[in-house]
Write a protein that holds these residues in place. Structure first.
Motif, mmCIF file in Angstrom:
data_model
loop_
_atom_site.group_PDB
_atom_site.id
_atom_site.type_symbol
_atom_site.label_atom_id
_atom_site.label_comp_id
_atom_site.label_asym_id
_atom_site.label_seq_id
_atom_site.Cartn_x
_atom_site.Cartn_y
_atom_site.Cartn_z
ATOM 1 N N VAL A 266 0.780 10.811 -14.879
ATOM 2 C CA VAL A 266 -0.291 10.391 -13.972
ATOM 3 C C VAL A 266 -0.069 11.103 -12.639
ATOM 4 O O VAL A 266 1.007 11.009 -12.046
ATOM 5 C CB VAL A 266 -0.269 8.859 -13.766
ATOM 6 N N THR A 267 -1.104 11.816 -12.171
ATOM 7 C CA THR A 267 -0.976 12.662 -10.983
ATOM 8 C C THR A 267 -2.110 12.402 -9.998
ATOM 9 O O THR A 267 -3.250 12.164 -10.407
ATOM 10 C CB THR A 267 -1.007 14.154 -11.397
ATOM 11 N N ALA A 268 -1.783 12.466 -8.715
ATOM 12 C CA ALA A 268 -2.812 12.365 -7.672
ATOM 13 C C ALA A 268 -3.528 13.709 -7.576
ATOM 14 O O ALA A 268 -2.923 14.717 -7.202
ATOM 15 C CB ALA A 268 -2.177 11.991 -6.343
ATOM 16 N N LYS A 269 -4.793 13.751 -7.946
ATOM 17 C CA LYS A 269 -5.564 14.994 -7.899
ATOM 18 C C LYS A 269 -5.945 15.338 -6.467
ATOM 19 O O LYS A 269 -6.112 16.507 -6.111
ATOM 20 C CB LYS A 269 -6.828 14.847 -8.757
ATOM 21 N N THR A 270 -6.108 14.317 -5.644
ATOM 22 C CA THR A 270 -6.377 14.482 -4.213
ATOM 23 C C THR A 270 -5.441 13.549 -3.464
ATOM 24 O O THR A 270 -4.664 12.817 -4.078
ATOM 25 C CB THR A 270 -7.838 14.097 -3.880
ATOM 26 N N GLU A 271 -5.503 13.566 -2.140
ATOM 27 C CA GLU A 271 -4.760 12.553 -1.384
ATOM 28 C C GLU A 271 -5.237 11.177 -1.843
ATOM 29 O O GLU A 271 -6.435 10.913 -1.916
ATOM 30 C CB GLU A 271 -5.002 12.718 0.116
ATOM 31 N N THR A 272 -4.295 10.325 -2.175
ATOM 32 C CA THR A 272 -4.607 9.062 -2.855
ATOM 33 C C THR A 272 -3.826 7.908 -2.236
ATOM 34 O O THR A 272 -2.677 8.086 -1.813
ATOM 35 C CB THR A 272 -4.261 9.184 -4.358
ATOM 36 N N THR A 273 -4.455 6.752 -2.201
ATOM 37 C CA THR A 273 -3.775 5.534 -1.744
ATOM 38 C C THR A 273 -3.893 4.469 -2.818
ATOM 39 O O THR A 273 -4.989 4.212 -3.321
ATOM 40 C CB THR A 273 -4.394 5.009 -0.437
ATOM 41 N N LEU A 274 -2.762 3.874 -3.178
ATOM 42 C CA LEU A 274 -2.720 2.832 -4.195
ATOM 43 C C LEU A 274 -2.291 1.507 -3.582
ATOM 44 O O LEU A 274 -1.488 1.478 -2.648
ATOM 45 C CB LEU A 274 -1.728 3.204 -5.304
ATOM 46 N N LEU A 275 -2.831 0.440 -4.146
ATOM 47 C CA LEU A 275 -2.345 -0.901 -3.827
ATOM 48 C C LEU A 275 -1.513 -1.367 -5.014
ATOM 49 O O LEU A 275 -2.036 -1.556 -6.110
ATOM 50 C CB LEU A 275 -3.505 -1.863 -3.584
ATOM 51 N N ILE B 194 0.852 -1.183 0.000
ATOM 52 C CA ILE B 194 0.000 0.000 0.000
ATOM 53 C C ILE B 194 0.893 1.239 0.000
ATOM 54 O O ILE B 194 1.792 1.368 0.838
ATOM 55 C CB ILE B 194 -0.915 -0.014 1.241
ATOM 56 N N VAL B 195 0.648 2.153 -0.948
ATOM 57 C CA VAL B 195 1.482 3.346 -1.097
ATOM 58 C C VAL B 195 0.593 4.597 -1.126
ATOM 59 O O VAL B 195 -0.300 4.697 -1.977
ATOM 60 C CB VAL B 195 2.316 3.289 -2.395
ATOM 61 N N PRO B 196 0.820 5.561 -0.217
ATOM 62 C CA PRO B 196 0.038 6.802 -0.209
ATOM 63 C C PRO B 196 0.707 7.893 -1.062
ATOM 64 O O PRO B 196 1.936 7.925 -1.203
ATOM 65 C CB PRO B 196 0.042 7.191 1.268
ATOM 66 N N TYR B 197 -0.104 8.786 -1.611
ATOM 67 C CA TYR B 197 0.389 9.940 -2.363
ATOM 68 C C TYR B 197 -0.347 11.188 -1.888
ATOM 69 O O TYR B 197 -1.548 11.134 -1.591
ATOM 70 C CB TYR B 197 0.163 9.762 -3.867
ATOM 71 N N SER B 198 0.360 12.289 -1.832
ATOM 72 C CA SER B 198 -0.266 13.544 -1.418
ATOM 73 C C SER B 198 -0.913 14.235 -2.622
ATOM 74 O O SER B 198 -0.646 13.883 -3.778
ATOM 75 C CB SER B 198 0.777 14.471 -0.785
ATOM 76 N N LYS B 199 -1.765 15.191 -2.354
ATOM 77 C CA LYS B 199 -2.459 15.940 -3.400
ATOM 78 C C LYS B 199 -1.451 16.592 -4.345
ATOM 79 O O LYS B 199 -0.463 17.192 -3.917
ATOM 80 C CB LYS B 199 -3.353 17.008 -2.771
ATOM 81 N N ASP B 200 -1.680 16.449 -5.648
ATOM 82 C CA ASP B 200 -0.857 17.017 -6.731
ATOM 83 C C ASP B 200 0.508 16.348 -6.886
ATOM 84 O O ASP B 200 1.343 16.821 -7.672
ATOM 85 C CB ASP B 200 -0.664 18.541 -6.565
ATOM 86 N N GLN B 201 0.750 15.264 -6.183
ATOM 87 C CA GLN B 201 2.015 14.535 -6.350
ATOM 88 C C GLN B 201 1.965 13.716 -7.638
ATOM 89 O O GLN B 201 0.968 13.045 -7.921
ATOM 90 C CB GLN B 201 2.263 13.616 -5.161
ATOM 91 N N VAL B 202 3.046 13.781 -8.421
ATOM 92 C CA VAL B 202 3.120 12.996 -9.645
ATOM 93 C C VAL B 202 3.402 11.544 -9.284
ATOM 94 O O VAL B 202 4.364 11.244 -8.569
ATOM 95 C CB VAL B 202 4.213 13.535 -10.595
ATOM 96 N N LEU C 259 -7.182 2.635 -4.172
ATOM 97 C CA LEU C 259 -7.980 2.323 -2.991
ATOM 98 C C LEU C 259 -8.804 3.525 -2.537
ATOM 99 O O LEU C 259 -9.943 3.390 -2.096
ATOM 100 C CB LEU C 259 -7.080 1.866 -1.842
ATOM 101 N N SER C 260 -8.220 4.719 -2.656
ATOM 102 C CA SER C 260 -8.928 5.944 -2.289
ATOM 103 C C SER C 260 -8.323 7.114 -3.052
ATOM 104 O O SER C 260 -7.185 7.051 -3.506
ATOM 105 C CB SER C 260 -8.844 6.196 -0.778
ATOM 106 N N GLY C 261 -9.098 8.183 -3.195
ATOM 107 C CA GLY C 261 -8.598 9.382 -3.857
ATOM 108 C C GLY C 261 -9.022 9.488 -5.306
ATOM 109 O O GLY C 261 -9.920 8.779 -5.776
ATOM 110 N N GLN C 262 -8.348 10.369 -6.017
ATOM 111 C CA GLN C 262 -8.662 10.638 -7.420
ATOM 112 C C GLN C 262 -7.361 10.865 -8.177
ATOM 113 O O GLN C 262 -6.491 11.605 -7.722
ATOM 114 C CB GLN C 262 -9.553 11.881 -7.511
ATOM 115 N N VAL C 263 -7.233 10.219 -9.320
ATOM 116 C CA VAL C 263 -6.007 10.276 -10.129
ATOM 117 C C VAL C 263 -6.367 10.780 -11.518
ATOM 118 O O VAL C 263 -7.406 10.412 -12.075
ATOM 119 C CB VAL C 263 -5.368 8.874 -10.219
ATOM 120 N N VAL C 264 -5.513 11.645 -12.079
ATOM 121 C CA VAL C 264 -5.755 12.142 -13.434
ATOM 122 C C VAL C 264 -4.613 11.733 -14.364
ATOM 123 O O VAL C 264 -3.450 11.697 -13.966
ATOM 124 C CB VAL C 264 -5.938 13.673 -13.478
ATOM 125 N N VAL C 265 -4.992 11.408 -15.589
ATOM 126 C CA VAL C 265 -4.028 11.121 -16.651
ATOM 127 C C VAL C 265 -3.996 12.346 -17.551
ATOM 128 O O VAL C 265 -5.037 12.772 -18.073
ATOM 129 C CB VAL C 265 -4.447 9.875 -17.459
#
Length: 218
Positions: free
Chosen positions: A99-108, A33-41, A56-62
């Motif tokens: 690919v960027t985290a538009k909000t705080e995001t968690t990926l598996l 499980i890896v977290p990303y902060s808002k606007d992090q690439v 898992l959570s958040g929003q990601v933009v391509v």
């Protein structure tokens, strides 16, 4: 880890994976499980794709930047969507866009070897995975065709037609800022404003800060 196990049935792919397999994979870090902060690439254009990643959570933009330097949002991905699923087994597994985290995001993150093992040994997982990447490839292709070689007015008209159908009204309520709308159709904010004013002068629309009203059916 416990939180993931408690909510595994919220994710289409994870439903097909036994809890014991998940635990073992997380323990050996073939899945993590890896977290990303808002606007992090998360991935830059050209980055190697060595894993598939489940949101898992958040929003990601391509996104991509065109020849004029305009930022275009190609797709927005939400929880239960997958990053890299259509690339990880490619002979040229490099991200074609940023690919960027538009909000705080968690990926598996699922390593390539683990993904191959799941596809080989779990037919339910394989079917769900193939269904997702097939549908996603079609969606992404449609989005790219939607914007390539279109004028600003054509892109705006296509957007307004779609919103007219969704909202069922000539008065289109803007669900994003004009800056976000400009990014979506791949133009600068000032270019969008100029085209909106031209369309208003041509008697096609009226608009304010929160809505665009269609004066003629576009």
């Amino acid at each position: 880890m416990k939180n993931l196990l408690d909510h595994k049935n919220n994710y289409t792919l994870l439903k097909a994976i036994p809890e014991e397999y998940l635990l073992e994979s997380l323990h050996h870090q073939t899945m993590k499980i890896v977290p990303y902060s808002k606007d992090q690439v998360i991935h830059f254009e050209g980055d190697l794709c060595a894993c598939a990643e489940l949101i898992l959570s958040g929003q990601v933009v391509v996104e991509r930047i065109d020849e004029s330097g305009n930022l275009m949002t190609i797709a927005t991905l939400l929880p239960d969507d997958i990053l890299g699923g259509n690339l990880v087994f490619s002979k040229n597994p490099h991200y074609p866009m940023t690919v960027t985290a538009k909000t705080e995001t968690t990926l598996l993150v699922l390593k390539k070897e683990l993904l191959f093992d799941l596809c080989s040994s779990n037919t339910t997982f394989l079917r769900l995975f193939l269904e997702y990447i097939s549908d996603h490839a079609m969606h992404l292709g449609d989005r790219i065709k939607h914007y390539v070689n279109r004028t600003i007015r054509e892109s705006l008209m296509a957007y307004l037609k779609n919103e007219y159908v969704l909202q069922g009204s000539n008065k289109i309520l803007l669900r994003t800022s004009k800056k976000a709308l400009a990014e979506r159709i791949g133009v600068q904010r000032t270019s969008l404003s100029r085209e909106l004013q031209k369309m208003k002068n041509d008697g096609l629309i009226d608009y304010d800060g929160t809505s665009i009203t269609l004066l003629n059916h576009l």
